[in-house]
Design a protein around this motif. Structure first.
Motif, short mmCIF file in Angstrom:
data_model
loop_
_atom_site.label_atom_id
_atom_site.label_comp_id
_atom_site.label_asym_id
_atom_site.label_seq_id
_atom_site.Cartn_x
_atom_site.Cartn_y
_atom_site.Cartn_z
N ALA A 99 7.53 2.64 -14.94
CA ALA A 99 7.51 1.22 -14.56
C ALA A 99 7.47 1.11 -13.04
O ALA A 99 8.11 1.89 -12.32
CB ALA A 99 8.73 0.51 -15.11
N TYR A 100 6.67 0.15 -12.57
CA TYR A 100 6.55 -0.05 -11.11
C TYR A 100 6.73 -1.51 -10.80
O TYR A 100 6.12 -2.38 -11.45
CB TYR A 100 5.18 0.44 -10.63
CG TYR A 100 4.99 0.29 -9.14
CD1 TYR A 100 5.71 1.08 -8.25
CD2 TYR A 100 4.09 -0.64 -8.62
CE1 TYR A 100 5.55 0.94 -6.88
CE2 TYR A 100 3.92 -0.78 -7.25
CZ TYR A 100 4.65 0.00 -6.38
OH TYR A 100 4.50 -0.13 -5.03
N LYS A 107 -3.95 -3.23 -8.46
CA LYS A 107 -3.72 -3.63 -9.85
C LYS A 107 -2.41 -4.37 -10.06
O LYS A 107 -2.04 -4.66 -11.19
CB LYS A 107 -3.72 -2.38 -10.74
CG LYS A 107 -5.05 -1.63 -10.73
CD LYS A 107 -4.98 -0.40 -11.62
CE LYS A 107 -6.30 0.35 -11.62
NZ LYS A 107 -6.23 1.56 -12.48
N THR A 108 -1.68 -4.68 -9.02
CA THR A 108 -0.37 -5.33 -9.18
C THR A 108 -0.25 -6.52 -8.26
O THR A 108 -0.99 -6.66 -7.28
CB THR A 108 0.76 -4.33 -8.86
OG1 THR A 108 0.60 -3.85 -7.52
CG2 THR A 108 0.75 -3.16 -9.82
N VAL A 121 5.03 -3.68 -13.77
CA VAL A 121 3.95 -3.19 -14.63
C VAL A 121 4.32 -1.80 -15.14
O VAL A 121 5.17 -1.11 -14.56
CB VAL A 121 2.60 -3.14 -13.90
CG1 VAL A 121 2.12 -4.53 -13.51
CG2 VAL A 121 2.68 -2.23 -12.68
N ILE A 122 3.69 -1.40 -16.23
CA ILE A 122 3.87 -0.07 -16.77
C ILE A 122 2.68 0.78 -16.34
O ILE A 122 1.52 0.45 -16.60
CB ILE A 122 3.99 -0.10 -18.30
CG1 ILE A 122 5.16 -0.98 -18.73
CG2 ILE A 122 4.15 1.31 -18.86
CD1 ILE A 122 6.50 -0.53 -18.20
N ASN A 173 0.82 -1.21 0.00
CA ASN A 173 0.00 0.00 0.00
C ASN A 173 0.86 1.27 0.00
O ASN A 173 0.66 2.17 0.81
CB ASN A 173 -0.95 -0.01 1.21
CG ASN A 173 -2.12 0.95 1.07
OD1 ASN A 173 -2.58 1.20 -0.03
ND2 ASN A 173 -2.60 1.48 2.19
N LEU A 174 1.78 1.32 -0.92
CA LEU A 174 2.70 2.46 -0.99
C LEU A 174 2.35 3.44 -2.09
O LEU A 174 2.55 4.65 -1.91
CB LEU A 174 4.13 1.96 -1.18
CG LEU A 174 4.71 1.12 -0.03
CD1 LEU A 174 6.08 0.59 -0.40
CD2 LEU A 174 4.77 1.95 1.25
N LEU A 175 1.83 2.97 -3.22
CA LEU A 175 1.53 3.84 -4.36
C LEU A 175 0.06 3.70 -4.72
O LEU A 175 -0.46 2.59 -4.83
CB LEU A 175 2.40 3.46 -5.56
CG LEU A 175 2.39 4.43 -6.73
CD1 LEU A 175 2.98 5.77 -6.31
CD2 LEU A 175 3.17 3.85 -7.90
#
Length: 248
Positions: A219-220, A205-206, A212-213, A197-199
């Motif tokens: 990119a994350y 979604k990840t 992922v882009i 839960n950082l971004l």
């Protein structure tokens, strides 16, 4: 009444008739002598009979009325409980008028009390020469020691980077930081998140160790906490394979 008086009394009713007197017993009955009417003596007035007072009629005795016979009370039959007399129902009072209150308008939904994610506080360490951003959630003391973290430095060396060329961001809230905020302050091209839960755009979604882009070609890479990965060889391999796909 004497004999002479009775005779005079009847002469008034039998005028022009010769009356005779019945002789007493032992006397000879003399033949009646006709007396001319003109020579007949005037009748002696007979005094009127005295009027006797009418005797008072005694009042008929009033029959005594017998006292009414006392009717014995009717007892209930043996074996059945006595029937209670009917109880009259209480008077029903009219109900007071009910004042109808119009329902108020539908209350507005509660406003969001949490601050927007763009206001999530965070602190930074380092520069942003290569556009690499590392997100963590640590207390202030551990965050200040993060540039000297051995495992982190080894991870960056594996892809040809050093800590001094990255920006370390410590999210100081349980809420995630907004990607739009990072882009306005930093030139973020590759972002690695060590924790949950950082971004904001990558919360639902990840998956861990799956790069992922994001929007804007950033990119994350989500991963577990640094201390957790350091103690687990399986997580180290997952992290290394994900970093090769993202940076190499």
């Amino acid at each position: 009444m004497s004999h002479d008086a009775a005779l005079a009394f009847y002469q008034q009713f039998y005028t022009n008739l010769t009356l005779y007197v019945v002789p007493e017993v032992g006397e000879a009955v003399a033949a009646p002598v006709a007396v001319p009417t003109s020579q007949q003596p005037a009748p002696t007035p007979v005094p009127a009979a005295p009027v006797l007072p009418t005797p008072a009629v005694a009042a008929a005795p009033v029959p005594l009325t017998a006292p009414p016979a006392t009717v014995p009370p009717v007892l209930p039959p043996i074996g059945r409980p006595p029937v209670a007399p009917p109880v009259s129902a209480p008077a029903v009072l009219p109900a007071p008028p009910v004042t109808q209150i119009a329902p108020s308008a539908t209350p507005a939904p509660p406003q969001r009390t949490a601050p927007p994610l763009t206001d999530t506080p965070f602190s930074t360490l380092g520069s942003n020469a290569r556009g690499i951003v590392i997100l963590v959630r640590l207390d202030a003391v551990k965050f200040q020691r993060l540039p000297r973290h051995v495992f982190l430095n080894n991870v960056l060396k594996a892809i040809g980077q050093i800590v001094e060329d990255t920006v370390l961001i410590n999210v100081e809230s349980h809420l995630p930081v907004a990607l739009s905020t990072l882009r306005t302050k930093l030139e973020a091209k590759q972002i690695i998140g060590f924790g949950k839960n950082l971004l904001d755009v990558a919360v639902h979604k990840t998956q861990l160790y799956e790069p992922v882009i994001l929007v804007g070609d950033a990119a994350y890479l989500p991963a577990a906490e640094l201390d957790v990965i350091e103690e687990d060889q399986g997580r180290k391999k997952l992290l290394w394979n994900a970093m090769k796909r993202m940076f190499l």
